[in-house]
Design an enzyme around this catalytic site. Structure first.
Site, mmCIF file in Angstrom:
data_model
loop_
_atom_site.group_PDB
_atom_site.id
_atom_site.type_symbol
_atom_site.label_atom_id
_atom_site.label_comp_id
_atom_site.label_asym_id
_atom_site.label_seq_id
_atom_site.Cartn_x
_atom_site.Cartn_y
_atom_site.Cartn_z
ATOM 1 N N GLY A 1 0.831 -1.213 0.000
ATOM 2 C CA GLY A 1 0.000 0.000 0.000
ATOM 3 C C GLY A 1 0.853 1.245 0.000
ATOM 4 O O GLY A 1 2.001 1.214 0.426
ATOM 5 N N GLU A 2 0.298 2.297 -0.534
ATOM 6 C CA GLU A 2 1.012 3.571 -0.523
ATOM 7 C C GLU A 2 -0.006 4.662 -0.248
ATOM 8 O O GLU A 2 -1.090 4.678 -0.819
ATOM 9 C CB GLU A 2 1.693 3.793 -1.880
ATOM 10 C CG GLU A 2 2.591 5.009 -1.890
ATOM 11 C CD GLU A 2 3.904 4.759 -2.636
ATOM 12 O OE1 GLU A 2 3.885 3.963 -3.587
ATOM 13 O OE2 GLU A 2 4.920 5.360 -2.254
ATOM 14 N N GLY A 3 0.341 5.556 0.636
ATOM 15 C CA GLY A 3 -0.588 6.650 0.933
ATOM 16 C C GLY A 3 0.159 7.935 1.121
ATOM 17 O O GLY A 3 1.356 8.000 0.848
ATOM 18 N N SER A 4 -0.534 8.938 1.600
ATOM 19 C CA SER A 4 0.091 10.235 1.824
ATOM 20 C C SER A 4 1.196 10.102 2.886
ATOM 21 O O SER A 4 2.197 10.808 2.867
ATOM 22 C CB SER A 4 -0.962 11.226 2.281
ATOM 23 O OG SER A 4 -1.730 10.650 3.307
ATOM 24 N N PHE A 5 1.015 9.155 3.797
ATOM 25 C CA PHE A 5 1.947 8.967 4.913
ATOM 26 C C PHE A 5 3.273 8.355 4.485
ATOM 27 O O PHE A 5 4.295 8.563 5.107
ATOM 28 C CB PHE A 5 1.304 8.037 5.947
ATOM 29 C CG PHE A 5 1.188 6.618 5.471
ATOM 30 C CD1 PHE A 5 2.217 5.708 5.706
ATOM 31 C CD2 PHE A 5 0.075 6.187 4.767
ATOM 32 C CE1 PHE A 5 2.126 4.398 5.239
ATOM 33 C CE2 PHE A 5 -0.023 4.890 4.306
ATOM 34 C CZ PHE A 5 1.009 3.997 4.536
ATOM 35 N N GLY A 6 3.251 7.511 3.451
ATOM 36 C CA GLY A 6 4.424 6.704 3.096
ATOM 37 C C GLY A 6 3.984 5.369 2.536
ATOM 38 O O GLY A 6 3.076 5.322 1.714
ATOM 39 N N ALA B 1 3.027 0.995 3.046
ATOM 40 C CA ALA B 1 2.711 -0.175 3.875
ATOM 41 C C ALA B 1 3.455 -1.343 3.230
ATOM 42 O O ALA B 1 3.277 -1.618 2.039
ATOM 43 C CB ALA B 1 1.215 -0.426 3.898
ATOM 44 N N LYS C 1 4.128 -0.051 8.554
ATOM 45 C CA LYS C 1 3.846 1.250 7.956
ATOM 46 C C LYS C 1 5.086 2.095 8.118
ATOM 47 O O LYS C 1 5.579 2.276 9.236
ATOM 48 C CB LYS C 1 2.669 1.914 8.683
ATOM 49 C CG LYS C 1 1.374 1.834 7.901
ATOM 50 C CD LYS C 1 0.227 2.425 8.659
ATOM 51 C CE LYS C 1 -0.191 3.763 8.103
ATOM 52 N NZ LYS C 1 -1.571 4.118 8.473
ATOM 53 N N ASP D 1 -11.976 8.016 10.360
ATOM 54 C CA ASP D 1 -11.715 7.632 8.967
ATOM 55 C C ASP D 1 -12.253 6.227 8.683
ATOM 56 O O ASP D 1 -11.572 5.395 8.090
ATOM 57 C CB ASP D 1 -10.192 7.704 8.722
ATOM 58 C CG ASP D 1 -9.838 7.873 7.248
ATOM 59 O OD1 ASP D 1 -10.736 8.207 6.455
ATOM 60 O OD2 ASP D 1 -8.656 7.676 6.908
#
Ligand code: ADP
Ligand code: MG
Length: 168
Positions: free
Chosen positions: A11-16, A18, A33, A128
């Protein structure tokens, strides 16, 4: 990260990112994460560390189990159990329009209600709740995860309890 071997990015998100990893000690799989905190302001850094504090405080069969966390080379790493069934959003899409049974939906709904009760009893708002943040384990249990924008309930949150922003 010495204790873990990277398997793949899941996974990839705004945070960095997974990342699926394997423990070098006993071969168990976990998700880590990875949150880049070096470029953050100290306030943002504190917020990221809060996700750890919130998750570490939870222990419930319907909440993704936290294992440990550490900071290394400008990144914060949060280690948690791997939910092999992926997230509910992907599961819904893979159905290609085929509906789940009512019993199945009710079963998942009740499990998420139990998770939320555990969260709310600790005066925490997840904020969320969505299918991307609900994970499936291999035995079909659903678990709530991603406490990235959770808030500890304070006086302000109390007085705005009906606002959509804090509804969850
Ligand atoms: P964000 O939404 O902030 O990007 P998430 O914690 O929701 O971060 O992780 C992003 C995605 O990575 C999830 O939607 C899911 O597909 C995958 N993922 C994260 N944690 C796990 C986990 N414990 N088990 C399986 N997949 C995960
Ligand atoms: Mg998420």
């Amino acid at each position: 990260m010495d204790k873990y071997e990277k398997v793949k990015k899941i996974g990839e998100g705004s945070f960095g990112k997974a990342i699926l990893v394997k423990s070098k000690d006993h071969g168990h799989q976990y998700v880590i994460k990875e949150i880049g905190i070096s470029g953050m302001s100290s306030k943002e850094r504190q917020e990221s560390r809060k996700e750890v504090a919130v998750l570490a405080n939870m222990s419930h069969p319907n909440i993704v189990q936290y294992k440990e966390s550490f900071e290394e080379d400008g990144c914060l790493y949060i280690v948690m159990d791997y939910c092999e069934g992926g997230d509910l959003f992907k599961k819904i899409n893979s159905q290609k329009g085929v509906l789940f049974s009512e019993a199945q939906i009710l079963d998942w709904f009740v499990q998420i209600c139990l998770a939320l009760k555990h969260v709310h009893d600790r005066k925490i708002l997840h904020r969320d709740i969505k299918s991307q943040n609900i994970f499936l384990t291999k035995d079909g249990t659903v678990q709530l995860g991603d406490f990235g924008i959770a808030r500890v309930l304070n006086r302000y949150a109390h007085c705005c309890l009906n606002s959509p922003a804090v509804f969850h």
